[in-house]
Design an enzyme around this catalytic site. Structure first.
Site, PDB file in Angstrom:
ATOM      1  N   HIS A  50       1.118  -1.496  -0.101  1.00 31.07           N
ATOM      2  CA  HIS A  50      -0.195  -0.092  -0.205  1.00 31.07           C
ATOM      3  C   HIS A  50       0.797   1.508  -0.168  1.00 31.07           C
ATOM      4  O   HIS A  50       0.907   2.079   1.550  1.00 31.07           O
ATOM      5  CB  HIS A  50      -0.884  -0.292   1.021  1.00 31.07           C
ATOM      6  N   HIS A  83       0.356  -9.765   2.132  1.00 31.04           N
ATOM      7  CA  HIS A  83      -0.794 -10.707   3.423  1.00 31.04           C
ATOM      8  C   HIS A  83      -1.743 -11.515   2.784  1.00 31.04           C
ATOM      9  O   HIS A  83      -2.570 -12.080   3.040  1.00 31.04           O
ATOM     10  CB  HIS A  83      -1.445  -9.030   3.236  1.00 31.04           C
ATOM     11  N   GLU A 134      -6.418 -10.055   4.086  1.00 29.97           N
ATOM     12  CA  GLU A 134      -5.383 -10.456   5.069  1.00 29.97           C
ATOM     13  C   GLU A 134      -6.499 -11.658   5.884  1.00 29.97           C
ATOM     14  O   GLU A 134      -5.748 -13.355   6.088  1.00 29.97           O
ATOM     15  CB  GLU A 134      -4.487 -10.190   6.152  1.00 29.97           C
ATOM     16  N   THR A 176      -2.436 -10.076  11.465  1.00 30.96           N
ATOM     17  CA  THR A 176      -0.989  -9.354  12.375  1.00 30.96           C
ATOM     18  C   THR A 176      -0.526  -7.962  11.933  1.00 30.96           C
ATOM     19  O   THR A 176       0.064  -7.880  13.103  1.00 30.96           O
ATOM     20  CB  THR A 176       0.232 -10.300  10.398  1.00 30.96           C
ATOM     21  N   SER A 233      -2.916  -0.384   6.721  1.00 33.89           N
ATOM     22  CA  SER A 233      -3.653  -1.223   7.932  1.00 33.89           C
ATOM     23  C   SER A 233      -3.150  -0.276   8.867  1.00 33.89           C
ATOM     24  O   SER A 233      -3.216   0.119   9.766  1.00 33.89           O
ATOM     25  CB  SER A 233      -4.375  -2.898   7.839  1.00 33.89           C
ATOM     26  N   ASN A 234      -1.609  -1.333   8.934  1.00 33.80           N
ATOM     27  CA  ASN A 234      -0.957  -1.353  10.007  1.00 33.80           C
ATOM     28  C   ASN A 234      -0.776   0.226   9.830  1.00 33.80           C
ATOM     29  O   ASN A 234      -0.176   0.963  11.161  1.00 33.80           O
ATOM     30  CB  ASN A 234       0.307  -1.432   9.694  1.00 33.80           C
ATOM     31  N   SER A 275       4.870  -0.486   5.293  1.00 31.54           N
ATOM     32  CA  SER A 275       4.897  -0.511   3.598  1.00 31.54           C
ATOM     33  C   SER A 275       5.028   0.958   3.036  1.00 31.54           C
ATOM     34  O   SER A 275       5.575   1.493   2.153  1.00 31.54           O
ATOM     35  CB  SER A 275       3.734  -0.680   3.454  1.00 31.54           C
TER      36      SER A 275
END
Length: 693
Positions: A50, A83, A134, A176, A233-234, A275
């Site tokens: 991403h 993912h 994921e 994760t 997401s992270n 990322s």
């Protein structure tokens, strides 16, 4: 955590050491770039990460993005992103013989394995985003019912709606990149209400460390800059973790800093998602602080001057020694300046070498009665094994007084410090003139190596050494290297160099010279560098050419390793030169090994030989005459008697006597006959009749 100062006020920048690519993302991105560099056609199932900037760079190199495995173009390799994907996608790719590489993060694969090994009917609770690929992939491996929750409230709703106490088998895993704080809340509820639930903590360690460090920095900062994709997401989790403690801004590029008044904050923390490429982190830091020396921002920590300052104990000793003169009245720079003004009271003196031992050099110091001694460690910045490598008797040296020992009547001196100071001027000049320097790698430190050149230490970041990622930098220790100065800090006399930029320039020049000497049809020797499913890459002296699998052998082979191995020295012929793309197509097969040439020379029409049956059809049987050539024994040529089907007479593997009755070299066809070597029935009858008479 690394601290920087903003140039326009007293604000501090605190960069998280965990900022940047995580293991899984770094592995996937490098894999795609390596495939592209090898000349393979690549597509990714969705964006590889991403991050729009990196994805755009890959697209410019020909990497395509597809949404479904069925969209993979002919001849392309599909890379499955970090993912992961649903199990049905993997099964579909395998079933349809799609060439794919699974770059799913090992930590995600571990979750697939956990849920996939459960007994049938197991209910799985998944902490994460239901629509995230994921999580969709994890659910596809579940053998029973599954429920997804993104926070404590959603978990409680699931538990109240479904009576999971009756379930014999109940497990819980997490995405994760799930929020560590939220996971702890949910875990507490499950342990309290469902003692039968087996809980697997599957939040990636890198994710947990990143979130914990971001939380810690945000508690000390007045504002946080979170760098990463808005769809990551992270990265979004990092923003959520930080905004609880201070003003938090999520940006994708350095340009977005224009909308933030950084001068309104005293301490600004910086972190980045898994990322986020290092180059973007670097651009953001450079924009925020003009005083940051340009250097590669590594995935786990920023390379700072602190690395250079703590490179080794010798450097620390040098710095401590020059803080003051013998009486503590002058700094090293002041002493040198005084010396260059020929001030008689200077602490920089001249000495003549009068004796050399394996550990010390003795000098007569001008204008002083004491004996001067230069210890081995203070003699030279360059690596030496013997003092005689640096000085000779009679040499007149500029020296710094390190210490006056009145009790022994000696002056402890340093030549190395003077050389370093004078050498700095050469380093500055080399930066201005873009000169290529030579130096010796004296030590390997955190984040890079130290090179000594012209009496000065130069720091070369790991990414600029030219050593491949993952390989130990120790291979450079003691080596003489060529490099350029890419940045200097004049105030602190620190320099950053690049070995890689010089190596790349020299390689490019070598390749250009080699390219101009190449021509189609030229025969040369090369070394097999790597093998792929479609051919072999050969180093022909600084450039790589490719032998396509069809050019490796006259016989049909499944893989290049059947003919050549990495490291083999082979003779090749240039078949084609692509001047625009600088690509070289090589030939390996020799004309004299062509089975059709062998057939023409040794097996003319009328030749009798043995042949092995390799396949049987309704109209005849194919038999191998020589390696690489099969001939047809037509059904009418099997026997003088009528043959209903070839299978009635022949079996695959039979070795039979045949005669070559026709060869069509244009169409590459060979006709064989078994009956030509057998007696005709009428000849047998005539022979019997003659015997009867």
């Amino acid at each position: 955590m690394t601290d920087y100062n903003l140039s326009q006020n007293t604000a501090e920048i605190r960069l998280a050491e965990t900022a940047g690519f995580c293991f899984g993302v770094d592995r996937a991105v490098n894999l795609v770039y390596e495939l592209v560099e090898k000349g393979e056609k690549v597509c990714t199932l969705g964006p590889i990460i991403h991050n729009s900037q990196l994805v755009s760079d890959l697209e410019s190199k020909g990497v395509k993005i597809i949404d479904d495995i069925s969209q993979c173009p002919q001849g392309y390799t599909v890379v499955i992103r970090t993912h992961g994907v649903e199990k049905s996608v993997i099964d579909c790719a395998a079933k349809n013989n799609v060439d794919f590489i699974n770059a799913t993060c090992p930590f995600v694969l571990k979750i697939h394995k956990i849920v996939g090994e459960q007994e049938d009917g197991t209910v799985t609770l998944i902490a994460g985003d239901e629509k995230h690929p994921e999580v969709m992939g994890i659910r596809s491996y579940c053998k029973g019912e599954s429920f997804v929750f993104k926070n404590q409230d959603e978990l409680e709703k699931i538990l109240s709606k479904h009576n999971l106490c009756e379930e014999k088998s109940l497990i819980c895993v997490s995405q994760t990149t799930f929020s560590l704080n939220e996971w702890k809340k949910c875990e507490k509820i499950l342990k309290k209400l469902y003692t039968n639930c087996r809980i697997y903590s599957t939040i990636c360690n890198a994710t947990a460390d990143r979130q914990e460090e971001a939380a810690s920095i945000s508690k000390m900062a007045d504002a946080m800059i979170v760098i990463g994709g808005r769809h990551s997401s992270n990265t979004c989790k990092l923003r959520d973790v930080c905004k609880v403690n201070c003003d938090t801004f999520l940006i994708e590029t350095a340009d977005e800093l224009k909308t933030i008044d950084l001068l309104a904050y005293k301490v600004v923390g910086v972190t980045a998602g898994a990322s986020t490429p290092s180059v973007i982190i670097k651009e953001v830091l450079k924009t925020m602080s003009e005083e940051i020396i340009e250097k590669e921002v590594e995935t786990t920590s920023a390379v700072t001057e602190e690395v250079v300052e703590t490179a080794d104990t010798a450097d620390k000793a040098d710095k401590a020694a020059v803080k003051a003169s013998a009486d503590g009245e002058a700094t090293f720079e002041e002493m040198l300046e005084e010396s260059f003004r020929e001030d008689e009271n200077s602490k920089v003196v001249k000495g003549t070498v009068v004796n050399i031992t394996p550990t010390e050099v003795f000098v007569d110091v001008e204008g002083r009665k004491q004996t001067g001694v230069i210890a081995f460690d203070d003699l030279s910045s360059e690596p030496i094994s013997d003092p005689k490598d640096a000085v000779s008797i009679g040499d007149v040296l500029d020296l710094v007084i390190m210490k006056t020992d009145d009790s022994e009547g000696v002056l402890k001196l340093s030549k190395k410090l003077v050389d370093q100071y004078k050498g700095w001027e050469n380093i500055v000049a080399a930066k201005e003139s873009d000169e290529v320097l030579e130096g010796t790698v004296i030590s390997v430190v955190k984040g890079g190596v130290i090179v000594v050149s012209k009496g000065s230490r130069v720091f070369v970041p790991a990414s600029l050494t030219g050593v491949p990622r993952g390989q130990e930098l120790d291979v450079l220790k003691g080596a003489v290297v060529r490099f350029r100065i890419i940045d200097i800090n004049a105030a602190r006399k620190r320099a950053v160099g690049s070995i890689k930029v010089v190596a790349n320039e020299e390689k490019k020049a070598q390749q250009e010279a080699l390219w101009s000497s190449l021509e189609e049809g030229k025969v040369l020797n090369g070394t097999v560098k790597s093998l792929t499913s479609y051919g072999a890459f050969v180093d022909i002296g600084g450039m790589d050419g490719m032998i396509h699998i069809s050019e490796l052998s006259w016989n049909r082979i499944k893989h290049p390793s059947e003919v050549v191995n990495v490291g083999d020295v082979v003779e090749v012929t240039i078949k084609k030169l692509d001047d625009e793309n600088k690509k070289i197509s090589l030939g390996f097969k020799k004309l004299e090994d062509n089975p059709w040439e062998i057939l023409k020379r040794d097996y003319p029409v009328g030749t009798d030989c043995k042949a092995k049956v390799v396949s049987i059809a309704a109209f005849g049987a194919f038999a191998n005459v020589i390696p690489g050539i099969d001939g047809l024994i037509h059904i009418s040529q099997i026997s003088w008697e009528r043959v209903k089907t070839p299978a009635d007479v022949l079996n695959v593997g039979d070795e039979v006597d045949v005669r070559i009755i026709d060869i069509d070299f244009d169409k590459k066809r060979v006709s064989l006959s078994m009956k030509e070597l057998a007696e005709k029935p009428e000849d047998t009858i005539e022979a019997l009749s003659d015997d009867a008479e």
